[in-house]
Design an enzyme around this catalytic site. Structure first.
Site, short mmCIF file in Angstrom:
data_model
loop_
_atom_site.label_atom_id
_atom_site.label_comp_id
_atom_site.label_asym_id
_atom_site.label_seq_id
_atom_site.Cartn_x
_atom_site.Cartn_y
_atom_site.Cartn_z
N ASN A 212 -8.49 -15.75 -4.82
CA ASN A 212 -8.71 -14.33 -4.49
C ASN A 212 -9.92 -13.76 -5.23
OD1 ASN A 212 -6.42 -14.18 -2.84
ND2 ASN A 212 -5.11 -13.94 -4.64
N HIS B 252 -5.95 -6.08 -2.35
CA HIS B 252 -6.90 -7.02 -1.72
C HIS B 252 -8.14 -6.32 -1.16
CE1 HIS B 252 -4.41 -10.58 -2.11
NE2 HIS B 252 -3.41 -9.70 -2.07
N GLU C 145 0.62 -1.49 1.88
CA GLU C 145 -0.64 -2.11 1.44
C GLU C 145 -1.73 -1.57 2.36
OE1 GLU C 145 -0.35 -6.43 1.11
OE2 GLU C 145 1.77 -6.22 0.65
N SER D 267 -1.73 -8.74 2.25
CA SER D 267 -2.14 -9.93 1.50
C SER D 267 -2.03 -11.23 2.29
CB SER D 267 -1.30 -10.04 0.23
OG SER D 267 0.07 -10.17 0.53
N ASP E 231 -1.27 0.43 -1.75
CA ASP E 231 -1.62 -0.71 -2.60
C ASP E 231 -2.90 -1.35 -2.04
OD1 ASP E 231 -1.90 -3.20 -3.77
OD2 ASP E 231 0.25 -3.60 -3.86
N HIS F 96 4.18 -6.37 -0.12
CA HIS F 96 4.23 -7.42 -1.15
C HIS F 96 5.52 -7.37 -1.97
CE1 HIS F 96 2.81 -9.35 -5.01
NE2 HIS F 96 2.29 -10.18 -4.12
N LYS G 244 -8.18 -9.83 -8.70
CA LYS G 244 -8.66 -10.46 -7.45
C LYS G 244 -10.19 -10.25 -7.37
CE LYS G 244 -4.04 -9.75 -5.64
NZ LYS G 244 -3.42 -10.97 -6.15
#
Ligand SMILES: Cc1ncc(COP(=O)(O)O)c(C=O)c1O
Length: 399
Positions: A44, A206, A174, A178, A203, A130, A237
């Site tokens: 990542n 990523h 998110e 992810s 969130d 997640h 990440k």
């Protein structure tokens, strides 16, 4: 002596769910494993910062000045000036009034959800969120409503049904998912949150460093900006180091310092992580939209893969899943890719829903166009070998 361990392991193996660790000799986009050059699609470190000289030097400088550990929890003697400096860098990057650093992204989610929600509250969570968000909600003991992945009509229905019950309402999603690499409908989430008087938590683990103005995430994409109440991020990440953070208002930050157990009862993030994160934020924010090159690379790679007849979900981010379905099949696919010099780990339940085992291709900035062209051919060959080229399904994760 825990004598059920062998039995449990055998049961996992029987269901094709046994996991094992593989020790790598180094990090990076291109690594050498047992004398063989391998292209690493399982990292990542999207922006290639983990090995950046500027981050290494900043980490060394922080260690020389402060030592190796924070030595205590932040509320005792473990709150260093470096924590505050990083937190003001992060709040500037995220364009929020405040930020608070945690031990990891996972710990951030545990702390945020369990502090902002409590028994009698209502948390509306995307079904593909997640594990750390799910566990945070469990810890909060709030009512949890899991809406179908990105399904705003379902979310609204659930919000409506709980409208007359007492308690706070929180929507959590998110931004870039992810394991699917797709992007949540943030504008709609934000509208529903204000219509139903719910708090919105996004969130961006990523997305930070890749998407948006100064790498501030999908919520900061010019022209598509939204202002969630809380944004979760990670330093682990695209920022190339380790740690997690929340970007929020001054009062939410103060509340978390007082309530978040994963913040209060854990040692502060160590100086090396703080130093390298400050350097990463400096690098990322020096560009207006730092992820542009990576995302263009990912788009070209996605189109190469589809030209090779691999069925792929539409392109949305630097995370490209190829959904295989069966647990054993995905592991055979991953092994075949490994023989061809590609490190692409299989992802199986419970990380993804049953029947949607996949390989998750994660693009990083150091991958050259020619390496990606060769990789696309190798992936198509491997898919052919294990017989998944025509069976890859795109819609199964939307449950
Ligand atoms: C969406 C999401 N949130 C949080 C985390 C946890 O972040 P960290 O690796 O910093 O603990 C992850 C990690 O994979 C993630 O994918």
């Amino acid at each position: 002596m825990y004598d059920n361990a062998e039995q449990e392991l055998a049961s996992l193996e029987e269901r094709g769910l046994l996991r094992d660790l593989q020790a790598l000799p180094e990090t990076g986009g291109k690594i050498v494993i047992e004398g063989k050059k391998v292209l690493n699609f399982s990292s990542n470190d999207y922006m290639g910062l983990a090995r950046d000289q500027r981050l290494k030097e900043a980490a060394v400088e922080a260690v020389s000045r402060y030592g190796c550990g924070a030595t205590a929890s932040r509320l005792l003697a473990g709150h260093l000036t470096l924590h505050e400096e990083l937190e003001s860098d992060l709040s500037r990057m995220m364009d929020t009034d405040a930020a608070l650093v945690f031990g990891s992204g996972f710990l951030t989610n545990l702390g945020v959800l369990s502090s902002l929600a409590g028994p009698g509250d209502h948390v509306f969570s995307d079904r593909l969120n997640h594990a750390s968000l799910i566990d945070g909600i469990r810890l909060s003991r709030a009512h949890c409503y899991r809406y179908r992945h990105k399904d705003m009509a379902h979310l609204e229905d659930l919000l409506k049904k709980s409208q007359d019950t007492p308690g706070k309402r929180i929507i959590v999603s998110e931004s870039v998912f992810s394991m699917d690499g797709d992007i949540a409908p943030l504008k709609e989430l934000s509208e529903l949150a204000s219509r139903y008087h719910a708090m919105l938590i996004i969130d961006e683990a990523h997305a930070i460093g890749v998407f948006g103005r100064q790498g501030g995430g999908v919520c900061r994409i010019p022209g598509r900006e939204i202002q969630p109440d809380v944004i979760i991020g990670t330093l682990s990440k695209a920022l190339g180091g380790y740690g997690g953070f929340v970007a929020c208002s001054v009062s939410v930050r103060r509340l978390l310092i007082n309530k978040a157990r994963s913040f209060i009862y854990s040692t502060g993030l160590p100086p090396a992580c703080l130093g390298s994160a400050r350097a990463a934020v400096r690098i990322i924010t020096s560009e207006p939209e730092p992820g542009t090159t990576l995302l263009e690379k990912a788009r070209r790679f996605h189109s190469l893969l589809t030209q090779h007849s691999l069925k792929m979900p539409d392109f949305e981010s630097q995370i490209l899943p190829i959904i295989v379905g069966g647990n054993e099949d995905v592991m055979r696919f991953s092994e075949s890719l490994s023989r061809k010099g590609l490190l692409v780990k299989g992802v199986r339940p419970p990380t993804v829903p049953p029947g949607t085992a996949r390989v998750r291709l994660s693009l990083t900035l150091s991958m050259t166009d020619s390496a990606l062209e060769q990789a696309a051919c190798a992936i198509a060959e491997a898919a052919e070998e294990v017989g998944i080229a025509l069976h890859g399904s795109t819609g199964v994760t939307t449950q």
